[in-house]
Write a protein that holds these residues in place. Sequence first.
Motif, PDB file in Angstrom:
ATOM      1  N   ASN A   3      47.075  30.179  47.416  1.00  0.00           N
ATOM      2  CA  ASN A   3      46.307  31.430  47.201  1.00  0.00           C
ATOM      3  C   ASN A   3      45.101  31.832  46.034  1.00  0.00           C
ATOM      4  N   LYS A   4      46.237  31.429  45.041  1.00  0.00           N
ATOM      5  CA  LYS A   4      44.758  31.229  44.331  1.00  0.00           C
ATOM      6  C   LYS A   4      43.909  30.495  44.123  1.00  0.00           C
ATOM      7  N   GLN A   5      43.553  29.159  44.567  1.00  0.00           N
ATOM      8  CA  GLN A   5      42.556  28.379  45.272  1.00  0.00           C
ATOM      9  C   GLN A   5      41.542  29.041  45.752  1.00  0.00           C
ATOM     10  N   ALA A   6      42.231  30.127  47.054  1.00  0.00           N
ATOM     11  CA  ALA A   6      41.471  30.355  47.841  1.00  0.00           C
ATOM     12  C   ALA A   6      40.327  31.372  47.936  1.00  0.00           C
ATOM     13  N   VAL A   7      41.316  32.346  46.644  1.00  0.00           N
ATOM     14  CA  VAL A   7      41.083  33.686  46.551  1.00  0.00           C
ATOM     15  C   VAL A   7      39.375  33.056  45.520  1.00  0.00           C
ATOM     16  N   ILE A  48      33.412  40.618  43.639  1.00  0.00           N
ATOM     17  CA  ILE A  48      33.899  39.604  42.459  1.00  0.00           C
ATOM     18  C   ILE A  48      34.973  39.587  40.975  1.00  0.00           C
ATOM     19  N   ARG A  49      34.789  41.365  41.014  1.00  0.00           N
ATOM     20  CA  ARG A  49      35.050  41.472  39.481  1.00  0.00           C
ATOM     21  C   ARG A  49      36.860  41.436  39.999  1.00  0.00           C
ATOM     22  N   GLN A  50      36.937  42.604  41.145  1.00  0.00           N
ATOM     23  CA  GLN A  50      38.138  42.651  41.880  1.00  0.00           C
ATOM     24  C   GLN A  50      38.666  41.964  41.965  1.00  0.00           C
ATOM     25  N   CYS A  51      38.640  40.579  42.583  1.00  0.00           N
ATOM     26  CA  CYS A  51      39.534  39.211  43.094  1.00  0.00           C
ATOM     27  C   CYS A  51      39.578  38.671  41.487  1.00  0.00           C
ATOM     28  N   GLU A  52      38.460  38.391  40.526  1.00  0.00           N
ATOM     29  CA  GLU A  52      39.062  37.844  39.337  1.00  0.00           C
ATOM     30  C   GLU A  52      39.775  38.566  38.529  1.00  0.00           C
ATOM     31  N   SER A  53      40.404  39.516  38.848  1.00  0.00           N
ATOM     32  CA  SER A  53      41.541  40.623  38.458  1.00  0.00           C
ATOM     33  C   SER A  53      43.117  39.778  38.302  1.00  0.00           C
ATOM     34  N   VAL A  54      42.538  39.940  40.454  1.00  0.00           N
ATOM     35  CA  VAL A  54      43.536  39.788  41.316  1.00  0.00           C
ATOM     36  C   VAL A  54      44.564  38.151  40.656  1.00  0.00           C
ATOM     37  N   ILE A  55      43.487  37.581  40.398  1.00  0.00           N
ATOM     38  CA  ILE A  55      44.286  36.162  40.237  1.00  0.00           C
ATOM     39  C   ILE A  55      43.903  35.935  38.652  1.00  0.00           C
ATOM     40  N   GLN A  56      43.763  36.885  37.707  1.00  0.00           N
ATOM     41  CA  GLN A  56      44.904  36.732  36.328  1.00  0.00           C
ATOM     42  C   GLN A  56      45.650  37.640  36.110  1.00  0.00           C
TER      43      GLN A  56
END
Length: 58
Positions: A3-7, A48-56
């Motif tokens: 899932n992280k790779q997909a994001v 994009i910023r929201q997605c970056e915070s999810v994977i962090q």
Amino acid sequence: MQNKQAVMQCIQNCTNNANNLRSAANMINNAGVRDMVTQGAHHIEQCIRQCESVIQTP
């Protein structure tokens, strides 16, 4: 991990699209239309910023 790779792939695609919109906006003579296209790129960047915070997040 998958899932992280997909994001991460989605982030890359969105980054490319935002950059393409900004490039296209630079070629638009009408200021109102140019502003709307630029705002579209900005909205993509917010996502994009929201997605970056999810994977962090662990």
